[in-house]
Design an enzyme around this catalytic site. Structure first.
Site, PDB file in Angstrom:
ATOM      1  N   LYS A   9       0.832  -1.197   0.000  1.00  0.00           N
ATOM      2  CA  LYS A   9       0.000   0.000   0.000  1.00  0.00           C
ATOM      3  C   LYS A   9       0.878   1.263   0.000  1.00  0.00           C
ATOM      4  CE  LYS A   9      -3.825  -2.338   2.412  1.00  0.00           C
ATOM      5  NZ  LYS A   9      -4.581  -2.391   3.702  1.00  0.00           N
ATOM      6  N   TYR A  49     -12.372  -2.646  -2.924  1.00  0.00           N
ATOM      7  CA  TYR A  49     -12.834  -2.676  -1.524  1.00  0.00           C
ATOM      8  C   TYR A  49     -14.356  -2.619  -1.418  1.00  0.00           C
ATOM      9  CZ  TYR A  49      -8.134  -2.322   0.504  1.00  0.00           C
ATOM     10  OH  TYR A  49      -6.836  -2.577   0.909  1.00  0.00           O
ATOM     11  N   PHE A  57     -15.201   3.487   7.741  1.00  0.00           N
ATOM     12  CA  PHE A  57     -13.847   3.833   7.301  1.00  0.00           C
ATOM     13  C   PHE A  57     -13.682   3.789   5.786  1.00  0.00           C
ATOM     14  CE2 PHE A  57     -13.890  -0.736   8.350  1.00  0.00           C
ATOM     15  CZ  PHE A  57     -13.431  -1.296   7.151  1.00  0.00           C
ATOM     16  N   ARG A  85      -1.718 -14.451   3.597  1.00  0.00           N
ATOM     17  CA  ARG A  85      -2.416 -13.827   4.734  1.00  0.00           C
ATOM     18  C   ARG A  85      -1.569 -13.977   6.006  1.00  0.00           C
ATOM     19  NH1 ARG A  85      -6.952 -10.575   3.952  1.00  0.00           N
ATOM     20  NH2 ARG A  85      -7.815 -11.287   5.950  1.00  0.00           N
ATOM     21  N   THR A  91      -5.098  -8.063  10.454  1.00  0.00           N
ATOM     22  CA  THR A  91      -5.487  -6.757   9.897  1.00  0.00           C
ATOM     23  C   THR A  91      -5.103  -5.619  10.846  1.00  0.00           C
ATOM     24  OG1 THR A  91      -7.339  -7.824   8.786  1.00  0.00           O
ATOM     25  CG2 THR A  91      -7.454  -5.429   9.019  1.00  0.00           C
ATOM     26  N   ARG A 102       2.905  -6.960   9.137  1.00  0.00           N
ATOM     27  CA  ARG A 102       2.209  -5.956   9.962  1.00  0.00           C
ATOM     28  C   ARG A 102       2.732  -5.974  11.403  1.00  0.00           C
ATOM     29  NH1 ARG A 102      -3.582  -7.665   7.265  1.00  0.00           N
ATOM     30  NH2 ARG A 102      -3.658  -6.090   5.597  1.00  0.00           N
ATOM     31  N   ASN A 112      -1.682  -0.229   7.403  1.00  0.00           N
ATOM     32  CA  ASN A 112      -1.142  -1.569   7.700  1.00  0.00           C
ATOM     33  C   ASN A 112      -0.313  -2.185   6.562  1.00  0.00           C
ATOM     34  OD1 ASN A 112      -3.266  -2.225   6.055  1.00  0.00           O
ATOM     35  ND2 ASN A 112      -4.372  -3.485   7.555  1.00  0.00           N
ATOM     36  N   HIS A 115      -1.677  -5.644   1.516  1.00  0.00           N
ATOM     37  CA  HIS A 115      -2.964  -6.316   1.271  1.00  0.00           C
ATOM     38  C   HIS A 115      -2.669  -7.697   0.696  1.00  0.00           C
ATOM     39  CE1 HIS A 115      -6.996  -7.180  -0.259  1.00  0.00           C
ATOM     40  NE2 HIS A 115      -6.365  -7.661  -1.329  1.00  0.00           N
ATOM     41  N   GLU A 126      -9.915  -9.878  -7.650  1.00  0.00           N
ATOM     42  CA  GLU A 126      -8.985  -8.751  -7.492  1.00  0.00           C
ATOM     43  C   GLU A 126      -7.918  -8.736  -8.595  1.00  0.00           C
ATOM     44  OE1 GLU A 126      -7.658  -9.153  -3.416  1.00  0.00           O
ATOM     45  OE2 GLU A 126      -9.695  -8.778  -2.654  1.00  0.00           O
TER      46      GLU A 126
HETATM   47  P1  IDP Z   1      -7.553  -7.168   5.358  1.00  0.00           P
HETATM   48  O1  IDP Z   1      -6.767  -6.081   4.635  1.00  0.00           O
HETATM   49  O2  IDP Z   1      -6.714  -7.826   6.415  1.00  0.00           O
HETATM   50  O3  IDP Z   1      -8.213  -8.162   4.427  1.00  0.00           O
HETATM   51  P2  IDP Z   1     -10.202  -6.007   5.803  1.00  0.00           P
HETATM   52  O4  IDP Z   1     -11.067  -6.234   7.004  1.00  0.00           O
HETATM   53  O5  IDP Z   1     -10.635  -6.629   4.511  1.00  0.00           O
HETATM   54  O6  IDP Z   1      -8.720  -6.436   6.188  1.00  0.00           O
HETATM   55  O7  IDP Z   1     -10.079  -4.445   5.628  1.00  0.00           O
HETATM   56  C1  IDP Z   1      -9.485  -3.910   4.462  1.00  0.00           C
HETATM   57  C2  IDP Z   1      -8.597  -2.758   4.833  1.00  0.00           C
HETATM   58  O8  IDP Z   1      -9.416  -1.688   5.321  1.00  0.00           O
HETATM   59  C3  IDP Z   1      -7.613  -3.033   5.973  1.00  0.00           C
HETATM   60  O9  IDP Z   1      -6.422  -3.671   5.546  1.00  0.00           O
HETATM   61  C4  IDP Z   1      -7.347  -1.624   6.463  1.00  0.00           C
HETATM   62  O10 IDP Z   1      -6.439  -0.933   5.607  1.00  0.00           O
HETATM   63  C5  IDP Z   1      -8.719  -0.986   6.320  1.00  0.00           C
HETATM   64  N1  IDP Z   1      -9.506  -1.077   7.559  1.00  0.00           N
HETATM   65  C6  IDP Z   1     -10.200  -2.142   8.023  1.00  0.00           C
HETATM   66  N2  IDP Z   1     -10.786  -1.877   9.195  1.00  0.00           N
HETATM   67  C7  IDP Z   1     -10.457  -0.590   9.492  1.00  0.00           C
HETATM   68  C8  IDP Z   1     -10.746   0.275  10.588  1.00  0.00           C
HETATM   69  O11 IDP Z   1     -11.446  -0.081  11.546  1.00  0.00           O
HETATM   70  N3  IDP Z   1     -10.211   1.534  10.531  1.00  0.00           N
HETATM   71  C9  IDP Z   1      -9.439   1.955   9.494  1.00  0.00           C
HETATM   72  N4  IDP Z   1      -9.144   1.183   8.444  1.00  0.00           N
HETATM   73  C10 IDP Z   1      -9.635  -0.083   8.434  1.00  0.00           C
HETATM   74 MG    MG Z   2      -9.828  -7.954   3.173  1.00  0.00          MG
END
Ligand code: IDP
Ligand code: MG
Length: 149
Positions: A9, A49, A57, A85, A91, A102, A112, A115, A126
């Site tokens: 990212k 997304y 968010f 993963r 996450t 991470r 973070n 992805h 994707e």
């Molecule tokens: P992932 O990236 O581990 O698959 P997801 O739940 O799919 O996690 O969320 C996608 C992305 O959205 C996360 O990697 C993060 O960048 C962002 N994100 C998820 N939850 C939050 C939050 O509560 N606050 C801010 N950003 C979030």
């Molecule tokens: Mg995800």
């Protein structure tokens, strides 16, 4: 073999972590079969997304992911989806174990670094958003006979 979509990212690019991420993928034995840096379009980011469109968010997530160059990859190998993963870690970096990307390089969920697709179905969806078929290289790594029994 499975394929997954991996992204460094914009925060990972700005913080000089592209090589670190790629190095971990390569050393693990996974094969990088497509690789590109670009600034993701807002349309591509929203499609990528879209499962999060209702979340509070979502707007800041889109703004973050299009805020600068990111690096996109197709990564291949046996169990590539769950392995990637695990390489990335949880996450929320607070919960990410040391030794994960991470867990080693991030503090907050909203920054973070990386992805990776969460399922084979998500991965194919994707990859289709971010790459043309002609950008994905089919080849064998020379060490595959030592990675797979
Ligand atoms: P992932 O990236 O581990 O698959 P997801 O739940 O799919 O996690 O969320 C996608 C992305 O959205 C996360 O990697 C993060 O960048 C962002 N994100 C998820 N939850 C939050 C939050 O509560 N606050 C801010 N950003 C979030
Ligand atoms: Mg995800």
């Amino acid at each position: 073999m499975e394929r997954t979509y991996v992204m460094v990212k914009p925060d990972g690019v700005q913080r000089g972590l592209v090589g670190e991420v790629i190095s971990r993928i390569e050393k693990r034995g996974l094969k990088i079969s497509a690789l590109r840096m670009n600034v993701m379009s807002e349309d591509a980011a929203k499609e990528h997304y879209k499962e999060h469109v209702e979340r509070p968010f979502f707007a800041s997530l889109i703004e973050y992911v299009v805020s600068g160059p990111s690096v996109s990859m197709v990564v291949e190998g046996k169990d590539a989806v769950p392995i990637m993963r695990t390489i990335n870690g949880a996450t929320n970096p607070v919960e990410a174990l040391p030794g994960t990307i991470r867990g080693d390089f991030a503090i907050e969920t909203g920054r973070n670094v990386v992805h990776a697709s969460d399922s084979v179905e998500s991965a194919e969806r994707e990859i289709g958003i971010h790459f043309n078929g002609s950008e994905v290289c089919g080849y064998s790594r020379i060490d595959e006979t030592w990675l797979y029994e």
